[in-house]
Design a protein around this motif. Structure first.
Motif, PDB file in Angstrom:
ATOM      1  N   ASP A 104       0.832  -1.206   0.000  1.00 31.45           N
ATOM      2  CA  ASP A 104       0.000   0.000   0.000  1.00 31.45           C
ATOM      3  C   ASP A 104       0.870   1.260   0.000  1.00 31.45           C
ATOM      4  O   ASP A 104       0.572   2.240  -0.704  1.00 31.45           O
ATOM      5  CB  ASP A 104      -0.922   0.008   1.214  1.00 31.45           C
ATOM      6  CG  ASP A 104      -2.014  -1.064   1.131  1.00 31.45           C
ATOM      7  OD1 ASP A 104      -2.240  -1.582   0.020  1.00 31.45           O
ATOM      8  OD2 ASP A 104      -2.610  -1.362   2.179  1.00 31.45           O
ATOM      9  N   ALA A 105       1.933   1.232   0.788  1.00 32.91           N
ATOM     10  CA  ALA A 105       2.827   2.387   0.838  1.00 32.91           C
ATOM     11  C   ALA A 105       3.512   2.594  -0.502  1.00 32.91           C
ATOM     12  O   ALA A 105       3.690   3.741  -0.952  1.00 32.91           O
ATOM     13  CB  ALA A 105       3.868   2.197   1.940  1.00 32.91           C
ATOM     14  N   ALA A 106       3.893   1.505  -1.153  1.00 31.81           N
ATOM     15  CA  ALA A 106       4.535   1.605  -2.467  1.00 31.81           C
ATOM     16  C   ALA A 106       3.591   2.232  -3.482  1.00 31.81           C
ATOM     17  O   ALA A 106       3.987   3.084  -4.289  1.00 31.81           O
ATOM     18  CB  ALA A 106       4.985   0.224  -2.927  1.00 31.81           C
ATOM     19  N   GLU A 107       2.333   1.829  -3.451  1.00 28.12           N
ATOM     20  CA  GLU A 107       1.359   2.383  -4.384  1.00 28.12           C
ATOM     21  C   GLU A 107       1.135   3.871  -4.123  1.00 28.12           C
ATOM     22  O   GLU A 107       0.973   4.667  -5.056  1.00 28.12           O
ATOM     23  CB  GLU A 107       0.045   1.618  -4.267  1.00 28.12           C
ATOM     24  CG  GLU A 107       0.133   0.183  -4.778  1.00 28.12           C
ATOM     25  CD  GLU A 107      -1.171  -0.583  -4.569  1.00 28.12           C
ATOM     26  OE1 GLU A 107      -2.064  -0.055  -3.880  1.00 28.12           O
ATOM     27  OE2 GLU A 107      -1.274  -1.715  -5.102  1.00 28.12           O
ATOM     28  N   ALA A 108       1.134   4.244  -2.849  1.00 24.23           N
ATOM     29  CA  ALA A 108       0.920   5.654  -2.516  1.00 24.23           C
ATOM     30  C   ALA A 108       2.090   6.529  -2.963  1.00 24.23           C
ATOM     31  O   ALA A 108       1.898   7.687  -3.364  1.00 24.23           O
ATOM     32  CB  ALA A 108       0.707   5.802  -1.010  1.00 24.23           C
ATOM     33  N   LEU A 109       3.307   6.000  -2.912  1.00 19.83           N
ATOM     34  CA  LEU A 109       4.489   6.774  -3.278  1.00 19.83           C
ATOM     35  C   LEU A 109       4.647   6.908  -4.788  1.00 19.83           C
ATOM     36  O   LEU A 109       5.281   7.862  -5.260  1.00 19.83           O
ATOM     37  CB  LEU A 109       5.745   6.128  -2.680  1.00 19.83           C
ATOM     38  CG  LEU A 109       5.887   6.209  -1.157  1.00 19.83           C
ATOM     39  CD1 LEU A 109       7.063   5.373  -0.681  1.00 19.83           C
ATOM     40  CD2 LEU A 109       6.049   7.662  -0.708  1.00 19.83           C
ATOM     41  N   GLY A 110       4.130   5.940  -5.530  1.00 22.52           N
ATOM     42  CA  GLY A 110       4.234   6.019  -6.978  1.00 22.52           C
ATOM     43  C   GLY A 110       5.340   5.150  -7.530  1.00 22.52           C
ATOM     44  O   GLY A 110       6.369   4.921  -6.881  1.00 22.52           O
ATOM     45  N   ALA A 111       5.145   4.692  -8.759  1.00 21.33           N
ATOM     46  CA  ALA A 111       6.056   3.713  -9.358  1.00 21.33           C
ATOM     47  C   ALA A 111       7.457   4.255  -9.586  1.00 21.33           C
ATOM     48  O   ALA A 111       8.427   3.492  -9.658  1.00 21.33           O
ATOM     49  CB  ALA A 111       5.467   3.212 -10.684  1.00 21.33           C
ATOM     50  N   ASP A 112       7.603   5.574  -9.733  1.00 16.69           N
ATOM     51  CA  ASP A 112       8.919   6.145 -10.021  1.00 16.69           C
ATOM     52  C   ASP A 112       9.755   6.395  -8.767  1.00 16.69           C
ATOM     53  O   ASP A 112      10.912   6.794  -8.868  1.00 16.69           O
ATOM     54  CB  ASP A 112       8.751   7.475 -10.778  1.00 16.69           C
ATOM     55  CG  ASP A 112       8.136   7.272 -12.151  1.00 16.69           C
ATOM     56  OD1 ASP A 112       8.306   6.168 -12.708  1.00 16.69           O
ATOM     57  OD2 ASP A 112       7.473   8.204 -12.651  1.00 16.69           O
TER      58      ASP A 112
END
Length: 247
Positions: free
Chosen positions: A181-189
């Motif tokens: 979830d944290a990864a998705e919130a931060l964005g793929a880049d």
């Protein structure tokens, strides 16, 4: 521990080495070295040959008496109990919790009241309370109510091992989902997002495999008499084929 190892301990003490350094050189846990020294006179009075003889004497006194062969099971010795506790502590369990858990594990019927645990371990009821609460939360024990004595009884049964795995899976899976979830919130880049996504994916797959394995092998806990470990002759059931996508 061999006599040569004990002589190396004595040499290390003579040269002023710490217990941790002696343990490192012998490839032994520091706790093993500290117990060895403590029960054989301490750092200033440790004598390797005398320690070796004393250990042999203790082992002889702890040997099962012939009468036990008639059906009475051998009880664990003090040194064996200490070693099991140390293993649990090294795995991350608090020491008092490990002592309570081991006392339950080694009891004949796997049952103790809080008062019995406090009396046997010579600790306060509050210490026992903290320990059993941890064990309950982690699935290692369960609580029963004794209607006759009107008090709680803490129980380690065969299924406790399965339930502890389920609790661990649930906790680790929550961590995996939080990372994803944290990864998705931060964005793929985002570099941190990529690290979190990889960690979450790994944890998610590992814990699902662990739960599948625990479910598959759970029937072993229902065996009336499993016997010695598999390496001494017990036939292992055939392992099932890996689920699709996990080969």
């Amino acid at each position: 521990m061999t006599q040569q190892e004990r002589r190396r301990i004595a040499a290390g003490l003579a040269h002023g080495l710490s217990y941790a350094e002696i343990a490192r050189r012998l490839d032994r846990p520091t706790s093993t070295i500290s117990r060895e020294i403590a029960r054989n006179g301490g750092a200033h009075a440790y004598r390797p040959d005398r320690a070796h003889r004393a250990t042999a004497d203790r082992a002889h006194r702890a040997a099962p008496a012939p009468s036990r062969a008639a059906g009475r099971p051998r009880e664990a010795t003090g040194d064996e109990i200490v070693e099991i506790v140390e293993i649990a502590v090294r795995s991350g369990m608090p020491r008092m919790t490990a002592r309570v858990h081991v006392d339950l594990l080694l009891s004949e019927d796997g049952r103790r009241t809080a008062a019995e645990l406090a009396r046997r371990l010579e600790v306060s009821p509050a210490s026992v309370s903290v320990a059993v609460n941890f064990l309950l939360q982690q699935g290692y024990v369960r609580r029963e109510r004794d209607p006759h004595r009107r008090r709680d009884v803490y129980v380690v049964d065969d299924d406790a091992w399965y339930h502890s795995i389920v609790v661990s899976v649930r906790q680790t899976l929550a961590s995996a989902h939080a990372a994803i979830d944290a990864a998705e919130a931060l964005g793929a880049d985002n570099p941190a997002a990529r690290r979190l996504a990889k960690a979450g994916a790994l944890l998610e797959r590992v814990v699902h495999d662990l739960k599948d394995s625990a479910d598959h092998w759970r029937p072993l806990l229902s065996c009336a008499r499993l016997g010695p470990p598999a390496r001494q002759g017990v036939r292992r059931p055939d392992r099932p084929a890996a689920p699709p996508g996990r080969r």
